[in-house]
Design an enzyme around this catalytic site. Structure first.
Site, PDB file in Angstrom:
ATOM      1  N   ASN A 391       0.871  -1.088  -0.276  1.00  0.00           N
ATOM      2  CA  ASN A 391       0.013   0.190  -0.154  1.00  0.00           C
ATOM      3  C   ASN A 391       0.947   1.423  -0.195  1.00  0.00           C
ATOM      4  OD1 ASN A 391      -1.982   2.083   0.476  1.00  0.00           O
ATOM      5  ND2 ASN A 391      -3.192   0.744   1.974  1.00  0.00           N
ATOM      6  N   ASP A 392       1.324   1.626   1.201  1.00  0.00           N
ATOM      7  CA  ASP A 392       2.057   2.996   1.154  1.00  0.00           C
ATOM      8  C   ASP A 392       3.369   2.838   0.320  1.00  0.00           C
ATOM      9  OD1 ASP A 392       0.361   3.645   3.159  1.00  0.00           O
ATOM     10  OD2 ASP A 392       1.832   2.796   4.868  1.00  0.00           O
ATOM     11  N   VAL A 393       4.072   1.666  -0.079  1.00  0.00           N
ATOM     12  CA  VAL A 393       5.280   1.772  -0.963  1.00  0.00           C
ATOM     13  C   VAL A 393       4.904   2.069  -2.347  1.00  0.00           C
ATOM     14  CG1 VAL A 393       6.355   0.320   0.597  1.00  0.00           C
ATOM     15  CG2 VAL A 393       5.222  -0.519  -1.233  1.00  0.00           C
TER      16      VAL A 393
END
Lengths: 466, 98
Positions: A391-393
């Site tokens: 997700n965040d990456v």
């Protein structure tokens, strides 16, 4: 019978050999080809030091029995748990074993400080510092373990927390000073106990507010701290093997911690003292567009007829144990002459290299696995980017949205691919609680479901594509 | 045995060694390496053994005993998980060659 000085010399020699084997072992662990032999070299060193120490130990028979029993208990428990733990749970096991090392260093310090036999100021100070660091590492690592294991699900945060933690630190240091200076004995307070209790509380208080996404950095930091604690206790015990091994780990662990923090574009202080994820800035409005779902059969066809596919694995893959299925899917596609690459973000999963370990377990060859710098230019030429539980990456907000808490973090440019398929359990936010702008893009399709079952469906779809 | 200044020299050289050894490690080995260095500080076991061996009161024995259990867990657990992880890399490498 050997004389005392000969025993002393032989013991020191064995420690010297052990220390050399540790360093060589760590060196060999720095290449995939020699890595296994590296840990075995270090293992030989450990065994040598332990056996020699045991053989030459001058102890009352009761203590001797206790030593053997304690080694047996600790070894069996760790052996069984270490053999049984699933690869996906590796990070918390490392945290746990690391905490045990910190606890052992604190125990050595406690024996030295409680015994009151030690009057050398330098030694007392070293013992106290090592005990302090060891105790913090012990309780902090246990909290990290509990968080990753899901035993603690909430990050405890409250206003003024930093000041409370600072107060605990100062109280601990105060007791430490009383212990070392000897003023504690006169005051009649059990200062040594209070010193350790507050050090343990500090470890808990420091770790509780840290969000799960930052845990890799924290575990690495505690690993370095345990190394330092062991080094300090090595000074106290005149044990060169402990000084060298502890310091080497302390330095190596510090570097590793910095590398990880850098990969997340955050300073260590930022990880430890900012309440990351607390920002309910979720409504930053950047997540323009709606999430568009896709059926596995359609996604499978899209991949089957692609020229180039880049797979971005994340923690969701680890949770679902989907690594074998993903490699099966990749092999199917490779047989259809699709170019398949795996893109690994440095902090994907819960530890740097976590994804690499899982993919290696599934048998994915190294040359298909690329890191951030290698792969980022290739997303533009990719037909499909398949995001599995990451997700965040891959959140483009990190590049463009200055109000995003992860702004500035290097990301995988999955949004540059012609099509993006995201396998995700639900519509909610990721681990850090930040909206992901990628999910709302025009070329993005969401495949809702557990990574394992979603990838299984994709495999069937690719097979059906003929 | 080891006096103050010599100890500082050991400390300094060991710190540089640790820094150098890690600085050339590829990212894919970071987790196994963290695990490996976690195993290496399991050498605290010999210190815990010495501390327990010298214990002369019940309190010392209890603390020493806990210390040795924890240290043995650190060493053995650290070794087992590191070896398991690294074996996978060898496996993956062989498959690639075949």
């Amino acid at each position: 019978m050997l004389s005392a000085s000969m025993i002393q010399t032989l013991t020191q020699l064995s420690y010297l050999i052990a220390a050399a084997l540790f360093i060589l072992g760590l060196k060999r662990m720095s290449s995939p080809v020699t890595a296994v032999s590296g840990v075995r070299w270090a293992g030989v060193g450990m065994l040598l030091a332990t056996v020699v120490t045991l053989a030459f130990m001058r102890a009352a028979s009761l203590n001797f029995v206790l030593v053997i029993a304690a080694i047996a208990i600790g070894s069996v428990l760790a052996w069984v748990s270490g053999k049984r733990v699933a690869m996906t749970d590796m990070p918390q096991m490392i945290a746990l074993y690391n905490g045990m090392g910190g606890g052992a260093a604190a125990a050595i310090a406690a024996v030295e400080l409680y015994s009151g036999n030690e009057h050398n100021l330098v030694h007392l100070t070293m013992a106290a510092i090592g005990g302090f660091i060891g105790a913090v590492s012990f309780s902090g690592s246990l909290i990290a373990f509990a968080k990753l294991q899901g035993l603690i699900t909430k990050s405890v945060r409250f206003g003024g927390q930093k000041f409370v933690n600072l107060a605990i630190l100062l109280i601990t240091l105060g007791f430490g000073f009383m212990v070392v200076s000897g003023t504690g004995a006169e005051s009649g307070l059990p200062v040594v106990s209070l010193f350790f209790v507050f050090a343990l509380i500090l470890g808990v208080a420091m770790t509780l507010p840290i969000g799960g996404a930052d845990m890799p950095v924290v575990i690495s930091l505690y690993n370095a701290l345990t190394g330092l604690a062991v080094g300090f206790e090595g000074f106290v015990l005149d044990n060169a093997a402990m000084i060298i091994a502890g310091t080497v780990v302390g330095a190596a662990g510090t570097l590793l911690t910095q590398l990880m923090a850098k990969a997340m574009n955050r300073s260590l202080a930022n990880v430890l003292f900012s309440n990351f994820g607390e920002t309910s800035a979720a409504g930053s409005g950047s997540a323009a567009g709606t999430q568009k779902p896709i059926e596995a059969s359609d996604a499978g066809v899209m991949m089957a007829y692609a020229h180039k596919l880049i797979i971005v694995p994340g923690y969701g893959l680890a949770v679902a144990q989907a690594q074998h299925k993903v490699w099966e899917l990749a092999q199917l596609l490779i047989d259809r002459s699709v170019t398949v690459r795996f893109a690994i973000h440095p902090v994907a999963g819960r530890m740097p290299g976590h994804m690499n370990v899982l993919l290696a377990e599934a048998g994915v060859p190294y040359d298909l696995i690329a890191d951030l710098d290698e792969i980022n230019a290739e997303f533009e030429t990719a037909d499909v980017a398949l995001i599995i539980g990451a997700n965040d990456v891959v959140n483009p907000d990190a590049r463009s949205n200055k109000s995003s808490p992860i702004y500035g973090m290097p990301i995988l440019n999955a949004d540059k691919a012609k099509n993006v398929v995201v396998i995700k359990r639900g519509q909610g936010q990721g681990f850090s609680g930040i909206d992901n702008a990628l999910f709302g893009l025009d070329q993005t399709r969401m495949l809702y479901g557990d990574a394992q079952s979603a990838v299984t469906q994709l495999i069937q779809a690719v097979k059906a594509a003929g | 045995m080891i006096d103050g200044v010599i100890a500082l020299y050991i400390f300094m050289l060991a710190a540089f060694t640790g820094y150098e050894v890690i600085s050339r490690v590829p990212v894919i080995l970071h987790t196994p390496l963290m695990s490996g260095s976690n195993f290496v500080h399991g050498i605290v076991l010999v210190g815990a053994m010495v501390a327990l061996a010298a214990a002369d009161t019940t309190l010392m024995r209890v603390i020493g005993f806990i210390g040795v259990v924890l240290a043995a867990g650190n060493a053995v657990g650290g070794y087992v998980v590191t070896e398991r992880m690294l074996k996978m890399f060898v496996l993956a490498g062989k498959k690639k060659g075949s």
